[in-house]
Scaffold this motif. Structure first.
Motif, PDB file in Angstrom:
ATOM      1  N   THR A  57      -6.466 -30.821   0.561  1.00  0.00           N
ATOM      2  CA  THR A  57      -6.907 -30.754  -0.830  1.00  0.00           C
ATOM      3  C   THR A  57      -6.953 -29.281  -1.231  1.00  0.00           C
ATOM      4  OG1 THR A  57      -8.222 -32.770  -0.639  1.00  0.00           O
ATOM      5  CG2 THR A  57      -8.735 -31.303  -2.470  1.00  0.00           C
ATOM      6  N   VAL A  58      -6.131 -28.927  -2.207  1.00  0.00           N
ATOM      7  CA  VAL A  58      -5.985 -27.531  -2.604  1.00  0.00           C
ATOM      8  C   VAL A  58      -6.465 -27.355  -4.042  1.00  0.00           C
ATOM      9  CG1 VAL A  58      -4.367 -25.614  -2.937  1.00  0.00           C
ATOM     10  CG2 VAL A  58      -4.050 -27.214  -1.031  1.00  0.00           C
ATOM     11  N   GLY A  59      -7.395 -26.437  -4.225  1.00  0.00           N
ATOM     12  CA  GLY A  59      -7.859 -26.108  -5.562  1.00  0.00           C
ATOM     13  C   GLY A  59      -7.013 -24.994  -6.151  1.00  0.00           C
ATOM     14  N   ILE A  60      -6.729 -25.093  -7.441  1.00  0.00           N
ATOM     15  CA  ILE A  60      -5.996 -24.041  -8.142  1.00  0.00           C
ATOM     16  C   ILE A  60      -6.881 -23.555  -9.280  1.00  0.00           C
ATOM     17  CG2 ILE A  60      -3.901 -23.440  -9.423  1.00  0.00           C
ATOM     18  CD1 ILE A  60      -2.485 -25.688  -7.904  1.00  0.00           C
ATOM     19  N   ILE A  61      -7.239 -22.281  -9.231  1.00  0.00           N
ATOM     20  CA  ILE A  61      -8.170 -21.725 -10.210  1.00  0.00           C
ATOM     21  C   ILE A  61      -7.539 -20.538 -10.927  1.00  0.00           C
ATOM     22  CG2 ILE A  61     -10.199 -22.513  -8.931  1.00  0.00           C
ATOM     23  CD1 ILE A  61     -10.577 -19.660  -7.898  1.00  0.00           C
ATOM     24  N   GLY A  62      -8.150 -20.140 -12.021  1.00  0.00           N
ATOM     25  CA  GLY A  62      -7.645 -19.016 -12.806  1.00  0.00           C
ATOM     26  C   GLY A  62      -8.045 -19.180 -14.258  1.00  0.00           C
ATOM     27  N   ARG A  63      -8.046 -18.083 -14.973  1.00  0.00           N
ATOM     28  CA  ARG A  63      -8.402 -18.125 -16.387  1.00  0.00           C
ATOM     29  C   ARG A  63      -7.336 -18.884 -17.175  1.00  0.00           C
ATOM     30  NH1 ARG A  63     -13.320 -17.002 -14.887  1.00  0.00           N
ATOM     31  NH2 ARG A  63     -13.547 -14.919 -13.971  1.00  0.00           N
ATOM     32  N   ASN A  64      -7.648 -19.251 -18.412  1.00  0.00           N
ATOM     33  CA  ASN A  64      -6.664 -19.885 -19.284  1.00  0.00           C
ATOM     34  C   ASN A  64      -5.449 -18.972 -19.431  1.00  0.00           C
ATOM     35  OD1 ASN A  64      -8.282 -22.115 -19.715  1.00  0.00           O
ATOM     36  ND2 ASN A  64      -9.220 -21.288 -21.567  1.00  0.00           N
ATOM     37  N   GLY A  65      -4.244 -19.564 -19.330  1.00  0.00           N
ATOM     38  CA  GLY A  65      -3.023 -18.787 -19.464  1.00  0.00           C
ATOM     39  C   GLY A  65      -2.543 -18.141 -18.179  1.00  0.00           C
ATOM     40  N   SER A  69      -1.250 -24.876 -15.214  1.00  0.00           N
ATOM     41  CA  SER A  69      -0.621 -26.112 -15.688  1.00  0.00           C
ATOM     42  C   SER A  69       0.897 -26.062 -15.527  1.00  0.00           C
ATOM     43  CB  SER A  69      -0.991 -26.369 -17.152  1.00  0.00           C
ATOM     44  OG  SER A  69      -2.383 -26.620 -17.277  1.00  0.00           O
ATOM     45  N   THR A  70       1.492 -24.895 -15.746  1.00  0.00           N
ATOM     46  CA  THR A  70       2.935 -24.743 -15.546  1.00  0.00           C
ATOM     47  C   THR A  70       3.301 -25.031 -14.096  1.00  0.00           C
ATOM     48  OG1 THR A  70       3.086 -23.092 -17.304  1.00  0.00           O
ATOM     49  CG2 THR A  70       4.882 -23.137 -15.707  1.00  0.00           C
ATOM     50  N   LEU A  71       2.522 -24.501 -13.169  1.00  0.00           N
ATOM     51  CA  LEU A  71       2.770 -24.740 -11.744  1.00  0.00           C
ATOM     52  C   LEU A  71       2.683 -26.221 -11.407  1.00  0.00           C
ATOM     53  CD1 LEU A  71       3.194 -23.715  -8.857  1.00  0.00           C
ATOM     54  CD2 LEU A  71       0.722 -23.354  -8.699  1.00  0.00           C
ATOM     55  N   GLY A 225       0.126 -15.334 -13.863  1.00  0.00           N
ATOM     56  CA  GLY A 225       1.353 -15.862 -13.274  1.00  0.00           C
ATOM     57  C   GLY A 225       1.597 -15.497 -11.831  1.00  0.00           C
ATOM     58  N   LYS A 226       0.667 -14.754 -11.210  1.00  0.00           N
ATOM     59  CA  LYS A 226       0.821 -14.360  -9.810  1.00  0.00           C
ATOM     60  C   LYS A 226      -0.341 -14.889  -8.983  1.00  0.00           C
ATOM     61  CE  LYS A 226       3.249  -9.973 -10.680  1.00  0.00           C
ATOM     62  NZ  LYS A 226       3.203  -8.499 -10.465  1.00  0.00           N
ATOM     63  N   ILE A 227      -0.098 -15.032  -7.673  1.00  0.00           N
ATOM     64  CA  ILE A 227      -1.197 -15.402  -6.783  1.00  0.00           C
ATOM     65  C   ILE A 227      -2.007 -14.149  -6.490  1.00  0.00           C
ATOM     66  CG2 ILE A 227      -1.830 -16.208  -4.473  1.00  0.00           C
ATOM     67  CD1 ILE A 227       0.592 -18.029  -4.518  1.00  0.00           C
ATOM     68  N   LYS A 228      -3.250 -14.141  -6.962  1.00  0.00           N
ATOM     69  CA  LYS A 228      -4.127 -12.997  -6.718  1.00  0.00           C
ATOM     70  C   LYS A 228      -4.787 -13.099  -5.353  1.00  0.00           C
ATOM     71  CE  LYS A 228      -7.672 -10.085  -8.711  1.00  0.00           C
ATOM     72  NZ  LYS A 228      -8.295  -9.611  -9.958  1.00  0.00           N
ATOM     73  N   MET A 229      -5.119 -14.343  -4.979  1.00  0.00           N
ATOM     74  CA  MET A 229      -5.775 -14.563  -3.689  1.00  0.00           C
ATOM     75  C   MET A 229      -5.573 -16.012  -3.275  1.00  0.00           C
ATOM     76  SD  MET A 229      -9.771 -13.728  -2.749  1.00  0.00           S
ATOM     77  CE  MET A 229     -10.391 -13.848  -1.057  1.00  0.00           C
ATOM     78  N   MET A 230      -5.443 -16.250  -1.976  1.00  0.00           N
ATOM     79  CA  MET A 230      -5.255 -17.609  -1.475  1.00  0.00           C
ATOM     80  C   MET A 230      -5.907 -17.701  -0.101  1.00  0.00           C
ATOM     81  SD  MET A 230      -1.631 -19.664  -1.010  1.00  0.00           S
ATOM     82  CE  MET A 230      -0.856 -18.268  -0.203  1.00  0.00           C
ATOM     83  N   GLY A 231      -6.617 -18.798   0.138  1.00  0.00           N
ATOM     84  CA  GLY A 231      -7.232 -18.945   1.444  1.00  0.00           C
ATOM     85  C   GLY A 231      -8.445 -19.845   1.434  1.00  0.00           C
ATOM     86  N   GLU A 232      -9.391 -19.564   2.328  1.00  0.00           N
ATOM     87  CA  GLU A 232     -10.588 -20.385   2.501  1.00  0.00           C
ATOM     88  C   GLU A 232     -11.362 -20.512   1.187  1.00  0.00           C
ATOM     89  OE1 GLU A 232     -14.787 -19.926   4.848  1.00  0.00           O
ATOM     90  OE2 GLU A 232     -12.985 -19.103   5.821  1.00  0.00           O
TER      91      GLU A 232
END
Length: 242
Positions: A57-65, A69-71, A225-232
């Motif tokens: 189960t992977v969460g995808i977070i980030g501000r609007n824009g 949703s595109t991903l 549009g970029k991955i700022k951080m990914m992990g735990e």
């Protein structure tokens, strides 16, 4: 041994946006034929790479824009990326836009079969699951009226009930737990946990860090549009909330 069910390799998505203030189709066609249309490019995703293991189960977070949703639309097959490769091994149930895959002139019960067919399920299977879907939705007699009369909360109930009862291999959910009353949100979250324990892979977009922390194995933080951080989960959420 890892078993990726989703692999995203160097994916970018660019859109061409018109700079002209065109107010009608006629004006658009005339301007286009004269070669006078002015475009600018908008890059919604920039060289995104990650994989999701089966059952994760992977969460995808980030501000609007930020491109969330595109991903999700690219992974769902609704959009094709401008560049990069997307590999998805399993049937996908995307819950991205409230009411997508529904016909507003049909009743709730008719839309169960329509939406189920769009998702690739046979009529006999949907007949077997029908009573279970209706019961979970708690729509009662409203199941037989056209869904154009539904509130956003009722639409969410119906959409989630179909998705939750057909048991997809991959569930892609964009803010689906943010609509409707608190009791149904709690029930939906509990059902999602059941699906996850049964092996369903989930991609969840939510602005609720509480939900993300509660259910996600890892988190991807998108920023412009970029991955700022990914992990735990806890580490990424902690940084996001700073």
């Amino acid at each position: 041994m890892n078993d990726p069910i989703i692999e995203i390799q160097d994916v970018s998505m660019r859109f061409r946006l018109s700079n002209d203030r065109i107010s009608s189709l006629k004006e658009f066609v005339t301007t286009a034929l004269r070669g006078k249309l002015i475009y600018k490019e908008f890059e919604a995703l920039k060289h995104i790479s990650f994989s999701v293991d089966r059952g994760e189960t992977v969460g995808i977070i980030g501000r609007n824009g930020s491109g969330k949703s595109t991903l999700l639309k690219i992974i769902s097959g609704i959009m094709k990326p401008t560049s990069g490769n997307v590999t998805v091994k399993g049937n996908v149930v995307p819950m991205l836009e409230l009411g997508s895959g529904f016909d507003m002139d049909l009743s709730g019960s008719e839309n169960i079969f329509l939406n189920g067919a769009i998702l690739g399920y046979a009529e006999e299977f949907l007949k077997e699951k029908f009573d279970e879907i209706v019961a979970f939705s708690e729509l009662g007699e409203f199941i037989n009226i056209p869904i154009r009369n539904y509130s956003s909360g009722m639409l969410m109930r119906l959409a989630f009930s179909v998705a939750a009862m057909v048991e997809p291999e991959i569930l892609i959910a964009d803010e689906i737990l943010a609509v409707g009353d608190e009791a149904f949100q709690y029930k939906s979250l509990a059902r999602m946990k059941e699906m996850m324990s049964g092996g369903t892979t989930v991609l969840l977009v939510s602005h609720s860090m509480e939900q993300i922390r509660e259910v996600c194995d890892k988190v991807i933080w998108l920023n412009y549009g970029k991955i700022k951080m990914m992990g735990e989960t806890s580490k990424v959420c902690d940084q996001y909330e700073l």
